[in-house]
Design a protein around this motif. Sequence first.
Motif, PDB file in Angstrom:
ATOM      1  N   GLY A  33      88.558  24.165  -6.137  1.00 58.20           N
ATOM      2  CA  GLY A  33      87.415  24.927  -6.619  1.00 58.20           C
ATOM      3  C   GLY A  33      87.169  24.646  -8.085  1.00 58.20           C
ATOM      4  N   GLU A 103      84.276  29.205  -8.404  1.00 58.77           N
ATOM      5  CA  GLU A 103      83.188  28.948  -7.464  1.00 58.77           C
ATOM      6  C   GLU A 103      83.461  27.650  -6.714  1.00 58.77           C
ATOM      7  N   ASP A 104      82.604  27.359  -5.724  1.00 61.57           N
ATOM      8  CA  ASP A 104      82.735  26.132  -4.916  1.00 61.57           C
ATOM      9  C   ASP A 104      84.113  26.001  -4.279  1.00 61.57           C
ATOM     10  N   GLN A 106      86.572  25.211  -1.629  1.00 62.77           N
ATOM     11  CA  GLN A 106      86.483  24.398  -0.419  1.00 62.77           C
ATOM     12  C   GLN A 106      87.868  24.047   0.100  1.00 62.77           C
ATOM     13  N   LEU A 192      84.702  18.192  -4.327  1.00 63.18           N
ATOM     14  CA  LEU A 192      83.854  19.384  -4.277  1.00 63.18           C
ATOM     15  C   LEU A 192      82.379  19.042  -4.102  1.00 63.18           C
ATOM     16  N   ASP A 193      81.996  17.835  -4.495  1.00 70.30           N
ATOM     17  CA  ASP A 193      80.587  17.418  -4.394  1.00 70.30           C
ATOM     18  C   ASP A 193      80.263  16.741  -3.069  1.00 70.30           C
ATOM     19  N   THR A 199      83.730  25.387   3.383  1.00 71.78           N
ATOM     20  CA  THR A 199      83.863  26.326   2.274  1.00 71.78           C
ATOM     21  C   THR A 199      84.914  27.363   2.650  1.00 71.78           C
TER      22      THR A 199
END
Length: 229
Positions: A33, A103-104, A106, A192-193, A199
């Motif tokens: 993350g 955030e993000d 995964q 992450l991209d 998620t």
Amino acid sequence: MEDDDDIGHSLLEVVVRKLLRDKNMSSRIIFAGRRLSKDESLKTLFDNAVSNPANVGDLNAHASMTGIYVETPSNFVHLLEGEPKQIGKAMREVASNRQDKMEDLQILSYMDDLPERSFPKWTTLEITTPGNAVASTEDALVQEISSMMGNLMQLGGEIFQKEKLQIETYLAGVKTSRPELLPTIAQVDSFLDCGFCLTLDEWLDVFQCAVDIKLQSEQVWPIPPPLKY
């Protein structure tokens, strides 16, 4: 028919309990993350999730959660090992306390029924290596995630037989002695991209939702005879 003990538990927990009975089982999850604040480390949050008595369960060797939390100035990778129920509780606690902190989130990898754990204890490491971005193809990213997981597991193997002070000494120098075993900032950003990973919320929906299954025989009794045409 559903046992009373199964009510409120995830399907994974029910299956593990039914199939393994009293046998111990370990799972491994690797998630990543982005940090929302460079000034506030997430180590305390994850330490609380890992050491929470409600997540640890009985205080025995197998019940302890193990793994490594690797933090960079902008993101992180966390390899966590424990019993499936512990993993689920820890991840739900992370989800509940992520606001304004990360955030993000995964899930890079999740595995049940490990033959053995990779780490002797839960530990942390801070790194600042920029690194290079990973090619954006799915095959390249899957290979890179697999390679990173293998490197972290190898790192765990190198400290597995060491005592606490020896582990701390080894990790303090691993950034210069074995940098190839550690993830980089750009590498984690690429993961992450990529858009290929679940998620955290999706993973919780799949693996941690309470069982809500009704058999046809439980809906109507007696079962009506088939219609005659």
